[in-house]
Motif scaffolding. Structure first.
Motif, mmCIF file in Angstrom:
data_model
loop_
_atom_site.group_PDB
_atom_site.id
_atom_site.type_symbol
_atom_site.label_atom_id
_atom_site.label_comp_id
_atom_site.label_asym_id
_atom_site.label_seq_id
_atom_site.Cartn_x
_atom_site.Cartn_y
_atom_site.Cartn_z
ATOM 1 N N PHE A 1 113.913 -32.696 67.760
ATOM 2 C CA PHE A 1 112.849 -32.535 68.745
ATOM 3 C C PHE A 1 112.914 -33.715 69.691
ATOM 4 O O PHE A 1 113.618 -34.690 69.443
ATOM 5 C CB PHE A 1 111.483 -32.443 68.069
ATOM 6 C CG PHE A 1 111.263 -33.479 66.999
ATOM 7 C CD1 PHE A 1 111.650 -33.218 65.686
ATOM 8 C CD2 PHE A 1 110.696 -34.703 67.302
ATOM 9 C CE1 PHE A 1 111.464 -34.180 64.697
ATOM 10 C CE2 PHE A 1 110.503 -35.654 66.313
ATOM 11 C CZ PHE A 1 110.897 -35.388 65.009
ATOM 12 N N ASP A 2 112.181 -33.630 70.819
ATOM 13 C CA ASP A 2 112.244 -34.727 71.785
ATOM 14 C C ASP A 2 110.967 -35.553 71.735
ATOM 15 O O ASP A 2 110.123 -35.371 70.876
ATOM 16 C CB ASP A 2 112.548 -34.212 73.191
ATOM 17 C CG ASP A 2 111.414 -33.346 73.728
ATOM 18 O OD1 ASP A 2 110.306 -33.370 73.148
ATOM 19 O OD2 ASP A 2 111.639 -32.653 74.718
ATOM 20 N N LEU B 1 115.476 -36.930 65.048
ATOM 21 C CA LEU B 1 115.586 -36.246 63.759
ATOM 22 C C LEU B 1 114.361 -36.469 62.886
ATOM 23 O O LEU B 1 114.102 -35.719 61.965
ATOM 24 C CB LEU B 1 116.820 -36.759 63.006
ATOM 25 C CG LEU B 1 118.156 -36.633 63.732
ATOM 26 C CD1 LEU B 1 119.255 -37.281 62.917
ATOM 27 C CD2 LEU B 1 118.475 -35.175 63.986
ATOM 28 N N GLY B 2 113.643 -37.527 63.166
ATOM 29 C CA GLY B 2 112.466 -37.835 62.367
ATOM 30 C C GLY B 2 111.727 -38.995 62.980
ATOM 31 O O GLY B 2 112.312 -39.792 63.714
ATOM 32 N N MET C 1 104.091 -37.777 59.689
ATOM 33 C CA MET C 1 105.537 -37.943 59.760
ATOM 34 C C MET C 1 106.124 -36.651 60.302
ATOM 35 O O MET C 1 105.726 -35.568 59.881
ATOM 36 C CB MET C 1 106.131 -38.244 58.385
ATOM 37 C CG MET C 1 107.653 -38.367 58.412
ATOM 38 S SD MET C 1 108.378 -38.606 56.779
ATOM 39 C CE MET C 1 107.848 -40.272 56.415
ATOM 40 N N LEU C 2 107.051 -36.763 61.240
ATOM 41 C CA LEU C 2 107.724 -35.595 61.798
ATOM 42 C C LEU C 2 109.168 -35.601 61.327
ATOM 43 O O LEU C 2 109.828 -36.639 61.365
ATOM 44 C CB LEU C 2 107.681 -35.633 63.337
ATOM 45 C CG LEU C 2 106.416 -35.123 64.027
ATOM 46 C CD1 LEU C 2 105.198 -35.943 63.624
ATOM 47 C CD2 LEU C 2 106.565 -35.173 65.537
ATOM 48 N N LEU C 3 109.623 -34.450 60.884
ATOM 49 C CA LEU C 3 110.982 -34.367 60.367
ATOM 50 C C LEU C 3 111.673 -33.110 60.869
ATOM 51 O O LEU C 3 111.041 -32.065 61.022
ATOM 52 C CB LEU C 3 110.964 -34.284 58.834
ATOM 53 C CG LEU C 3 110.852 -35.560 58.016
ATOM 54 C CD1 LEU C 3 110.784 -35.191 56.542
ATOM 55 C CD2 LEU C 3 112.025 -36.494 58.282
ATOM 56 N N SER C 4 112.966 -33.210 61.093
ATOM 57 C CA SER C 4 113.791 -32.047 61.388
ATOM 58 C C SER C 4 114.301 -31.472 60.072
ATOM 59 O O SER C 4 114.824 -32.195 59.232
ATOM 60 C CB SER C 4 114.973 -32.490 62.257
ATOM 61 O OG SER C 4 116.161 -31.823 61.886
ATOM 62 N N ARG C 5 114.116 -30.154 59.909
ATOM 63 C CA ARG C 5 114.621 -29.549 58.664
ATOM 64 C C ARG C 5 116.140 -29.662 58.572
ATOM 65 O O ARG C 5 116.692 -29.898 57.490
ATOM 66 C CB ARG C 5 114.233 -28.093 58.542
ATOM 67 C CG ARG C 5 114.921 -27.509 57.300
ATOM 68 C CD ARG C 5 114.971 -26.024 57.221
ATOM 69 N NE ARG C 5 113.715 -25.506 56.758
ATOM 70 C CZ ARG C 5 112.953 -24.710 57.486
ATOM 71 N NH1 ARG C 5 113.336 -24.358 58.672
ATOM 72 N NH2 ARG C 5 111.832 -24.263 57.007
ATOM 73 N N ALA C 6 116.808 -29.489 59.712
ATOM 74 C CA ALA C 6 118.272 -29.579 59.690
ATOM 75 C C ALA C 6 118.702 -30.943 59.137
ATOM 76 O O ALA C 6 119.606 -31.033 58.308
ATOM 77 C CB ALA C 6 118.822 -29.361 61.089
ATOM 78 N N ALA D 1 115.324 -38.247 56.008
ATOM 79 C CA ALA D 1 113.973 -38.267 55.441
ATOM 80 C C ALA D 1 113.726 -39.561 54.659
ATOM 81 O O ALA D 1 112.658 -40.173 54.770
ATOM 82 C CB ALA D 1 113.748 -37.036 54.563
ATOM 83 N N ILE D 2 114.718 -39.995 53.880
ATOM 84 C CA ILE D 2 114.571 -41.278 53.183
ATOM 85 C C ILE D 2 114.379 -42.401 54.204
ATOM 86 O O ILE D 2 113.533 -43.281 54.032
ATOM 87 C CB ILE D 2 115.790 -41.540 52.260
ATOM 88 C CG1 ILE D 2 115.717 -40.610 51.046
ATOM 89 C CG2 ILE D 2 115.843 -43.009 51.814
ATOM 90 C CD1 ILE D 2 116.888 -40.736 50.080
#
Ligand SMILES: [Zn+2]
Length: 255
Positions: A112-113, A126-127, A138-143, A159-160
């Protein structure tokens, strides 16, 4: 990625709230954790029976305390277990740790941007860990989440990385020195160690991801990904950094 937060405005928050309306919570049962962890989480597979039970309990506690929502995507049980595992791995050396600075994890399908759009151009993030209005999010990309736990993750786990930022932030400053996890006397040597290695990265003499050059907070997060994903390699190539991270996290993933 902590500096992105400056761009947050009310309109964007409104957008988020609109997109997040009332997705039903999928309640995953504790007995399901075990199979999903066994299949997807190498860190868990390496634990002995006692460690596995402790890990499962920490996953359960996390999933009962933190709200996980999808934006433009449904959150699967596997997603939930991977997010919880990303939270548990860095604090596994601290059985009583609670993420007091987190209430929601928001999952995006992919990158996301800076305006939290997940379609369109410039989707490079990515996060991220929110602050200010976005505190506790917290925002995370599933990919990125999925890739971090795949066999070809290399030394990366987004994610870590983000949960390490949260640990770093828990003392009030996201500065690469997680004061809640390390004795005060180690702070100055760790800062020095980071700067020495940042010079080596800049000169192309290190295998640590150059994103670590961004600042000390990113160095800690990037080095921590390496520590948890490829501990043997980190210990071999960077024994001092490995030893320091082992102290910080109260873990010795090589052994
Ligand atoms: Zn970061």
């Amino acid at each position: 990625m902590v500096y992105i937060i400056a761009f947050i405005v009310i309109g964007l928050a409104g957008y988020l709230i609109l997109r997040r309306k009332n997705r039903p919570e999928v309640s995953i049962q504790p007995q399901q954790y075990k199979a999903l962890l066994e299949t997807n989480v190498a860190y868990y597979r390496k634990l002995d029976a006692t460690g596995k039970v402790r890990f499962e309990k920490l996953v359960d506690t996390f999933l009962n305390g933190i709200n996980i929502e999808g934006v433009g995507t449904e959150v699967s049980d596997t997603d939930r277990v991977l997010i919880a595992s990303s939270a548990v791995v860095p604090i596994f050396g601290f059985p009583n740790w609670k993420y007091k600075n987190l209430t929601n994890v928001i999952l995006y399908p992919d990158t996301f941007d800076q305006e939290f759009q997940f379609e369109g151009e410039n989707r490079s993030i990515l996060g991220m860990v929110g602050s200010g209005y976005m505190n506790g999010q917290m925002l995370l990309s599933r990919a990125a989440l999925t890739k971090g736990f795949s066999a070809n993750a290399g030394m990366e786990n987004t994610a870590i990385h983000e949960f390490v930022h949260l640990l770093d932030k828990s003392d009030g400053a996201t500065d690469g020195i997680p004061e809640n996890l390390m004795a005060h006397e180690y702070a100055a040597p760790w800062l020095h160690m980071m700067h020495v290695e940042m010079h080596r990265i800049a000169e192309g003499k290190s295998d640590i991801n150059p994103y670590a050059l961004t600042n000390e907070a990113e160095f800690l997060a990037v080095a921590s990904e390496y520590f948890f994903e490829k501990p043997d390699q980190l210990q071999h190539k960077h024994p001092e950094i490995y030893a320091q991270l082992s102290l910080i996290f109260g873990q010795n993933p090589v052994s």
